[in-house]
Write a protein that holds these residues in place. Structure first.
Motif, mmCIF file in Angstrom:
data_model
loop_
_atom_site.group_PDB
_atom_site.id
_atom_site.type_symbol
_atom_site.label_atom_id
_atom_site.label_comp_id
_atom_site.label_asym_id
_atom_site.label_seq_id
_atom_site.Cartn_x
_atom_site.Cartn_y
_atom_site.Cartn_z
ATOM 1 N N CYS A 176 -123.684 43.076 -122.522
ATOM 2 C CA CYS A 176 -124.902 42.739 -123.427
ATOM 3 C C CYS A 176 -124.554 41.344 -124.162
ATOM 4 O O CYS A 176 -123.997 41.359 -124.991
ATOM 5 C CB CYS A 176 -125.520 43.780 -124.311
ATOM 6 S SG CYS A 176 -126.615 43.837 -124.963
ATOM 7 N N THR A 177 -126.359 40.954 -124.420
ATOM 8 C CA THR A 177 -125.961 38.817 -124.938
ATOM 9 C C THR A 177 -126.038 40.000 -126.205
ATOM 10 O O THR A 177 -126.605 38.684 -127.261
ATOM 11 C CB THR A 177 -126.980 38.607 -124.276
ATOM 12 O OG1 THR A 177 -128.374 38.970 -124.716
ATOM 13 C CG2 THR A 177 -127.119 38.337 -122.589
ATOM 14 N N HIS A 178 -126.635 40.603 -126.863
ATOM 15 C CA HIS A 178 -126.831 41.164 -128.159
ATOM 16 C C HIS A 178 -125.061 41.287 -128.677
ATOM 17 O O HIS A 178 -124.947 40.507 -129.730
ATOM 18 C CB HIS A 178 -127.312 42.354 -128.569
ATOM 19 C CG HIS A 178 -127.341 42.997 -129.910
ATOM 20 N ND1 HIS A 178 -127.383 44.217 -130.321
ATOM 21 C CD2 HIS A 178 -127.906 41.964 -131.515
ATOM 22 C CE1 HIS A 178 -126.824 44.351 -131.461
ATOM 23 N NE2 HIS A 178 -128.078 43.447 -132.327
ATOM 24 N N TYR A 232 -132.921 45.729 -120.067
ATOM 25 C CA TYR A 232 -133.281 44.680 -119.178
ATOM 26 C C TYR A 232 -133.592 44.600 -117.706
ATOM 27 O O TYR A 232 -133.389 45.999 -117.205
ATOM 28 C CB TYR A 232 -131.848 43.960 -118.863
ATOM 29 C CG TYR A 232 -131.444 43.537 -119.597
ATOM 30 C CD1 TYR A 232 -131.112 42.269 -120.282
ATOM 31 C CD2 TYR A 232 -130.249 44.058 -120.897
ATOM 32 C CE1 TYR A 232 -130.187 41.886 -121.559
ATOM 33 C CE2 TYR A 232 -129.056 44.127 -121.747
ATOM 34 C CZ TYR A 232 -129.198 42.817 -122.334
ATOM 35 O OH TYR A 232 -129.194 42.203 -123.159
ATOM 36 N N ALA A 262 -131.724 42.202 -127.981
ATOM 37 C CA ALA A 262 -130.940 41.389 -127.016
ATOM 38 C C ALA A 262 -131.739 39.815 -127.444
ATOM 39 O O ALA A 262 -132.801 40.483 -127.094
ATOM 40 C CB ALA A 262 -130.641 41.622 -125.811
ATOM 41 N N LEU A 268 -130.908 37.206 -125.535
ATOM 42 C CA LEU A 268 -131.525 36.622 -123.928
ATOM 43 C C LEU A 268 -130.411 37.449 -123.544
ATOM 44 O O LEU A 268 -130.463 39.025 -122.836
ATOM 45 C CB LEU A 268 -129.619 35.567 -124.226
ATOM 46 C CG LEU A 268 -129.214 34.420 -125.535
ATOM 47 C CD1 LEU A 268 -128.314 33.730 -124.786
ATOM 48 C CD2 LEU A 268 -130.944 33.165 -124.675
ATOM 49 N N LEU A 279 -129.367 38.854 -119.179
ATOM 50 C CA LEU A 279 -128.332 38.812 -118.907
ATOM 51 C C LEU A 279 -127.409 37.646 -117.824
ATOM 52 O O LEU A 279 -128.433 36.709 -116.625
ATOM 53 C CB LEU A 279 -127.877 40.223 -117.938
ATOM 54 C CG LEU A 279 -127.601 41.564 -118.447
ATOM 55 C CD1 LEU A 279 -127.996 42.501 -117.537
ATOM 56 C CD2 LEU A 279 -126.780 41.720 -119.612
ATOM 57 N N ALA A 280 -126.608 36.685 -117.640
ATOM 58 C CA ALA A 280 -126.197 35.295 -117.188
ATOM 59 C C ALA A 280 -125.644 36.282 -115.729
ATOM 60 O O ALA A 280 -125.597 37.200 -115.399
ATOM 61 C CB ALA A 280 -124.685 35.260 -118.113
ATOM 62 N N TRP A 338 -127.752 29.795 -120.722
ATOM 63 C CA TRP A 338 -127.534 29.351 -122.396
ATOM 64 C C TRP A 338 -126.300 29.951 -121.813
ATOM 65 O O TRP A 338 -125.494 29.741 -122.802
ATOM 66 C CB TRP A 338 -127.812 30.914 -123.121
ATOM 67 C CG TRP A 338 -127.375 32.341 -122.111
ATOM 68 C CD1 TRP A 338 -128.847 32.800 -121.556
ATOM 69 C CD2 TRP A 338 -126.641 32.934 -122.265
ATOM 70 N NE1 TRP A 338 -128.118 34.305 -121.233
ATOM 71 C CE2 TRP A 338 -126.476 34.358 -122.017
ATOM 72 C CE3 TRP A 338 -125.203 32.719 -123.308
ATOM 73 C CZ2 TRP A 338 -126.546 35.070 -121.382
ATOM 74 C CZ3 TRP A 338 -124.521 34.187 -122.744
ATOM 75 C CH2 TRP A 338 -124.605 34.983 -122.074
ATOM 76 N N TRP A 339 -125.416 30.594 -120.929
ATOM 77 C CA TRP A 339 -123.576 30.750 -121.136
ATOM 78 C C TRP A 339 -123.670 29.330 -119.620
ATOM 79 O O TRP A 339 -123.986 28.714 -119.518
ATOM 80 C CB TRP A 339 -123.595 32.091 -119.301
ATOM 81 C CG TRP A 339 -124.623 31.851 -118.669
ATOM 82 C CD1 TRP A 339 -124.284 31.077 -117.251
ATOM 83 C CD2 TRP A 339 -125.987 32.158 -117.870
ATOM 84 N NE1 TRP A 339 -124.675 30.934 -115.925
ATOM 85 C CE2 TRP A 339 -125.399 31.623 -116.655
ATOM 86 C CE3 TRP A 339 -126.827 32.826 -118.690
ATOM 87 C CZ2 TRP A 339 -126.609 31.465 -116.124
ATOM 88 C CZ3 TRP A 339 -127.863 32.302 -117.559
ATOM 89 C CH2 TRP A 339 -127.729 31.957 -116.255
#
Length: 219
Positions: free
Chosen positions: A146-148, A171, A182, A184, A186-187, A216-217
């Protein structure tokens, strides 16, 4: 006066000379010129010039820096995340037991549209996705972190979305954010296959097709 006059003249002269000698200040003996030159030369030999001082300072700083680096390098290396294989060549996806995942075997054992966790890049939990017609795997996989705050997000098949149990982030089936906190999506990871039919996961460095922006990753 009678007493002085009674002293013989020779004795009076000796007495006067002794008095003058004792009253005159004595001068410190002067060193021989050669001794003074030798003393000056020996003193100069123990006073280094500016070039020598700078050289000694550089040597001291270099040795101190080398010792500091030898101590700090192992300590800082501890905080660098480990890599799981060559990202350029791809990382073979593995199951929970560490076995390589084969494409045909995986498709035979999973339902259409399934999203199951495997070990992906850096060993992170990653979702492999079977296409809806069960003919292939999707060309992308989803990092399940999770991006959180970094919880692993489970797939909720009944609601057709990923739902984080930690703080309620949600998501879409492709990993796009449906509900925060969150910030962003998920990558993404590329899904490919090698000659041995192993499932390969590679870094996704192109535009994120869900947002139209750069990823972003960085893995």
């Amino acid at each position: 006066m009678a007493f002085v006059s009674s002293i013989p003249v020779a004795d009076r002269r000796a007495f006067a000379g002794a008095a003058l000698t004792s009253a005159a200040p004595r001068r410190a003996p002067r060193a021989h010129p050669r001794l003074r030159m030798a003393a000056g030369a020996s003193a100069d030999e123990f006073v280094p010039d500016m070039a020598k001082r700078n050289t000694m300072n550089l040597l001291l700083a270099g040795s101190t820096g080398a010792v500091a680096l030898s101590v700090l390098y192992p300590f800082s290396y501890f905080f660098v995340p480990k890599s799981s294989g060559n990202a350029g060549a791809g990382t073979v996806a593995k199951d929970a037991l560490g076995n390589n995942i084969k494409k045909k075997e995986y498709l035979d054992s999973h339902l259409a549209g399934s999203r199951e966790l495997v070990q992906g890049l850096r060993g992170d939990a990653t979702y492999l996705i079977v296409t809806d017609d069960k003919s292939d795997l999707e060309y992308f996989a989803l990092n399940a972190v999770c991006t959180h705050l970094g919880c692993v997000v489970p797939w909720n098949k009944a609601e057709n979305k990923f739902k984080c149990p930690c703080h309620g982030s949600q998501y879409s089936p492709t990993g796009a954010v449906v509900r925060g906190p969150a910030p962003l999506p998920l990558a993404l990871e590329h899904v490919e296959f090698d000659e041995a039919d192993n499932v390969l996961l590679k870094s996704w460095k192109e535009e994120d097709f869900r947002t139209g922006e750069a990823p972003w990753w960085n893995f």
